[in-house]
Scaffold this motif. Structure first.
Motif, PDB file in Angstrom:
ATOM      1  N   ILE A  19      27.967   2.470 -13.731  1.00  0.00           N
ATOM      2  CA  ILE A  19      27.778   1.028 -13.713  1.00  0.00           C
ATOM      3  C   ILE A  19      26.278   0.815 -13.488  1.00  0.00           C
ATOM      4  O   ILE A  19      25.739   1.183 -12.445  1.00  0.00           O
ATOM      5  N   VAL A  20      25.610   0.250 -14.483  1.00  0.00           N
ATOM      6  CA  VAL A  20      24.152   0.097 -14.439  1.00  0.00           C
ATOM      7  C   VAL A  20      23.817  -1.394 -14.382  1.00  0.00           C
ATOM      8  O   VAL A  20      24.157  -2.144 -15.294  1.00  0.00           O
ATOM      9  N   ASN A  21      23.145  -1.793 -13.309  1.00  0.00           N
ATOM     10  CA  ASN A  21      22.795  -3.199 -13.111  1.00  0.00           C
ATOM     11  C   ASN A  21      21.295  -3.398 -13.300  1.00  0.00           C
ATOM     12  O   ASN A  21      20.481  -2.725 -12.667  1.00  0.00           O
ATOM     13  N   ILE A  22      20.912  -4.328 -14.193  1.00  0.00           N
ATOM     14  CA  ILE A  22      19.504  -4.646 -14.421  1.00  0.00           C
ATOM     15  C   ILE A  22      19.155  -5.857 -13.565  1.00  0.00           C
ATOM     16  O   ILE A  22      19.798  -6.912 -13.672  1.00  0.00           O
ATOM     17  N   TRP A  23      18.120  -5.718 -12.728  1.00  0.00           N
ATOM     18  CA  TRP A  23      17.768  -6.737 -11.754  1.00  0.00           C
ATOM     19  C   TRP A  23      16.248  -6.779 -11.580  1.00  0.00           C
ATOM     20  O   TRP A  23      15.517  -5.975 -12.151  1.00  0.00           O
ATOM     21  N   ALA A  24      15.765  -7.744 -10.778  1.00  0.00           N
ATOM     22  CA  ALA A  24      14.348  -7.812 -10.424  1.00  0.00           C
ATOM     23  C   ALA A  24      14.222  -8.456  -9.047  1.00  0.00           C
ATOM     24  O   ALA A  24      15.092  -9.229  -8.627  1.00  0.00           O
ATOM     25  N   TRP A  25      13.135  -8.159  -8.376  1.00  0.00           N
ATOM     26  CA  TRP A  25      12.971  -8.615  -6.987  1.00  0.00           C
ATOM     27  C   TRP A  25      12.856 -10.125  -6.866  1.00  0.00           C
ATOM     28  O   TRP A  25      13.162 -10.692  -5.812  1.00  0.00           O
ATOM     29  N   TRP A  26      12.456 -10.832  -7.924  1.00  0.00           N
ATOM     30  CA  TRP A  26      12.289 -12.280  -7.867  1.00  0.00           C
ATOM     31  C   TRP A  26      13.534 -13.037  -8.323  1.00  0.00           C
ATOM     32  O   TRP A  26      13.545 -14.273  -8.343  1.00  0.00           O
ATOM     33  N   GLU A  56      33.793   7.756  -7.566  1.00  0.00           N
ATOM     34  CA  GLU A  56      33.906   8.432  -8.867  1.00  0.00           C
ATOM     35  C   GLU A  56      33.023   7.760  -9.920  1.00  0.00           C
ATOM     36  O   GLU A  56      32.839   8.311 -11.012  1.00  0.00           O
ATOM     37  N   TRP A  57      32.485   6.605  -9.602  1.00  0.00           N
ATOM     38  CA  TRP A  57      31.572   5.912 -10.512  1.00  0.00           C
ATOM     39  C   TRP A  57      30.133   6.080 -10.039  1.00  0.00           C
ATOM     40  O   TRP A  57      29.864   6.043  -8.836  1.00  0.00           O
ATOM     41  N   ASN A  58      29.226   6.261 -10.962  1.00  0.00           N
ATOM     42  CA  ASN A  58      27.800   6.201 -10.648  1.00  0.00           C
ATOM     43  C   ASN A  58      27.378   4.731 -10.712  1.00  0.00           C
ATOM     44  O   ASN A  58      27.369   4.142 -11.792  1.00  0.00           O
ATOM     45  N   VAL A  59      27.030   4.151  -9.594  1.00  0.00           N
ATOM     46  CA  VAL A  59      26.564   2.768  -9.572  1.00  0.00           C
ATOM     47  C   VAL A  59      25.070   2.785  -9.272  1.00  0.00           C
ATOM     48  O   VAL A  59      24.648   3.201  -8.191  1.00  0.00           O
ATOM     49  N   VAL A  60      24.268   2.358 -10.234  1.00  0.00           N
ATOM     50  CA  VAL A  60      22.810   2.419 -10.110  1.00  0.00           C
ATOM     51  C   VAL A  60      22.193   1.125 -10.616  1.00  0.00           C
ATOM     52  O   VAL A  60      22.838   0.338 -11.308  1.00  0.00           O
ATOM     53  N   GLY A  61      20.929   0.934 -10.279  1.00  0.00           N
ATOM     54  CA  GLY A  61      20.210  -0.235 -10.751  1.00  0.00           C
ATOM     55  C   GLY A  61      19.030   0.153 -11.621  1.00  0.00           C
ATOM     56  O   GLY A  61      18.592   1.298 -11.626  1.00  0.00           O
ATOM     57  N   TYR A  64      16.397   2.805 -10.741  1.00  0.00           N
ATOM     58  CA  TYR A  64      15.308   3.299 -11.581  1.00  0.00           C
ATOM     59  C   TYR A  64      14.276   2.184 -11.760  1.00  0.00           C
ATOM     60  O   TYR A  64      14.581   1.006 -11.549  1.00  0.00           O
ATOM     61  N   GLN A  65      13.074   2.556 -12.136  1.00  0.00           N
ATOM     62  CA  GLN A  65      11.980   1.603 -12.297  1.00  0.00           C
ATOM     63  C   GLN A  65      11.602   1.468 -13.769  1.00  0.00           C
ATOM     64  O   GLN A  65      11.329   2.451 -14.445  1.00  0.00           O
ATOM     65  N   ASP A  66      11.573   0.220 -14.255  1.00  0.00           N
ATOM     66  CA  ASP A  66      11.199  -0.058 -15.644  1.00  0.00           C
ATOM     67  C   ASP A  66       9.987  -0.983 -15.655  1.00  0.00           C
ATOM     68  O   ASP A  66      10.112  -2.194 -15.481  1.00  0.00           O
ATOM     69  N   ASP A  75       0.827  -1.205   0.000  1.00  0.00           N
ATOM     70  CA  ASP A  75       0.000   0.000   0.000  1.00  0.00           C
ATOM     71  C   ASP A  75       0.860   1.253   0.000  1.00  0.00           C
ATOM     72  O   ASP A  75       0.553   2.242  -0.666  1.00  0.00           O
ATOM     73  N   ASN A  76       1.941   1.236   0.776  1.00  0.00           N
ATOM     74  CA  ASN A  76       2.846   2.375   0.840  1.00  0.00           C
ATOM     75  C   ASN A  76       4.180   1.985   0.208  1.00  0.00           C
ATOM     76  O   ASN A  76       4.814   1.022   0.638  1.00  0.00           O
ATOM     77  N   MET A  77       4.581   2.762  -0.801  1.00  0.00           N
ATOM     78  CA  MET A  77       5.858   2.466  -1.460  1.00  0.00           C
ATOM     79  C   MET A  77       7.002   2.656  -0.471  1.00  0.00           C
ATOM     80  O   MET A  77       7.144   3.721   0.129  1.00  0.00           O
ATOM     81  N   PRO A  78       7.834   1.632  -0.268  1.00  0.00           N
ATOM     82  CA  PRO A  78       8.997   1.796   0.611  1.00  0.00           C
ATOM     83  C   PRO A  78       9.896   2.926   0.106  1.00  0.00           C
ATOM     84  O   PRO A  78      10.119   3.060  -1.094  1.00  0.00           O
ATOM     85  N   GLN A  79      10.393   3.727   1.033  1.00  0.00           N
ATOM     86  CA  GLN A  79      11.249   4.853   0.664  1.00  0.00           C
ATOM     87  C   GLN A  79      12.621   4.355   0.244  1.00  0.00           C
ATOM     88  O   GLN A  79      13.186   3.460   0.868  1.00  0.00           O
ATOM     89  N   ARG A  80      13.139   4.948  -0.826  1.00  0.00           N
ATOM     90  CA  ARG A  80      14.432   4.575  -1.355  1.00  0.00           C
ATOM     91  C   ARG A  80      15.257   5.831  -1.618  1.00  0.00           C
ATOM     92  O   ARG A  80      14.721   6.939  -1.697  1.00  0.00           O
ATOM     93  N   PRO A  81      16.587   5.681  -1.773  1.00  0.00           N
ATOM     94  CA  PRO A  81      17.422   6.850  -2.075  1.00  0.00           C
ATOM     95  C   PRO A  81      17.029   7.503  -3.402  1.00  0.00           C
ATOM     96  O   PRO A  81      16.524   6.841  -4.319  1.00  0.00           O
ATOM     97  N   ASP A  82      17.255   8.808  -3.493  1.00  0.00           N
ATOM     98  CA  ASP A  82      16.996   9.523  -4.742  1.00  0.00           C
ATOM     99  C   ASP A  82      17.980   9.067  -5.815  1.00  0.00           C
ATOM    100  O   ASP A  82      19.093   8.607  -5.519  1.00  0.00           O
ATOM    101  N   CYS A  83      17.571   9.227  -7.058  1.00  0.00           N
ATOM    102  CA  CYS A  83      18.392   8.789  -8.198  1.00  0.00           C
ATOM    103  C   CYS A  83      19.133   9.971  -8.818  1.00  0.00           C
ATOM    104  O   CYS A  83      18.637  11.104  -8.793  1.00  0.00           O
TER     105      CYS A  83
END
Length: 215
Positions: free
Chosen positions: A108-115, A135-140, A164-166, A71-79
């Protein structure tokens, strides 16, 4: 030779031929596959075996949960400011921050999923890399429509990487990525320089692979 004997012999031959043709028809119907069918099944089997051997999970509707998000989106760090490798995506559980844009410098961009089980093991290593290399941007990029489960998954792991959300496979589709995860991209000034289509098993392996790809 009497006509009755000749007639009996002819009838016996005809019946024998009929039995042979009937048996052949049954055998052909039981086989149920043409050479093309066999080849197609073999290709699918080979692809499945390759995916399992790589330790990755396949992306598909059958693996994506239809459960509703919390019901409530868990809070996450800003992108960091979008786009990501030229693709605009919303931030998972956070806002677009004031940090250096993802498409500036080395990301460094990592594509993942919760399952995804391999992702569960790999994401903490990416967190370590982010801490060791500011010095690297590491994001998912969360490759599943259930954003709430994705945010909760990262919080449960204790991983603070911005992601990020896809919802619609936009990222993988735009970059023509294969339908497996995890995948890690080395992005330099918005351009994909290297694709690591495998799960990493340590932070050191990630650092070494990225450093070698940077030359």
């Amino acid at each position: 030779m009497k006509k009755s004997v000749v007639l009996s012999v002819v009838v016996a031959i005809v019946l024998t031929i009929g039995v042979i043709f009937a048996a052949m028809s049954i055998l052909n119907s039981d086989s149920g596959s043409t050479p093309e069918d066999v080849n197609a099944e073999g290709t699918v089997a080979e692809e499945t075996a390759a995916t399992e051997a790589s330790g990755q999970a396949e992306v598909g509707e059958e693996t994506r949960s239809s459960n509703s998000a919390p019901d409530n989106m868990p809070q996450r760090p800003d992108c960091p400011a979008e786009p990501v490798a030229g693709v605009e995506l919303p931030c998972l559980g956070g806002d677009m921050g004031d940090a250096k844009a993802t498409d500036e410098g080395i990301s460094i961009v990592n594509i993942w999923a919760w399952w995804c089980e391999p992702c569960r093991e790999e994401l903490p290593y990416l967190e370590q890399v982010a801490e060791s290399h500011p010095e690297w941007n590491v994001v998912g990029v969360h490759a599943d429509r259930n954003a709430g489960n994705g945010a909760a998954f990262l919080n449960d792991l204790g991983v603070d990487l911005p992601s990020y959300q896809d919802d619609s496979n936009l990222f993988a589709g735009t970059l023509a990525l294969p339908g497996v995860i995890p995948i890690t991209l080395l992005v330099v000034d918005g351009e994909v320089q290297e694709r690591f289509i495998r799960p990493f098993t340590s932070a050191e392996e990630i650092e070494t692979s990225v450093t070698e790809a940077l030359g």
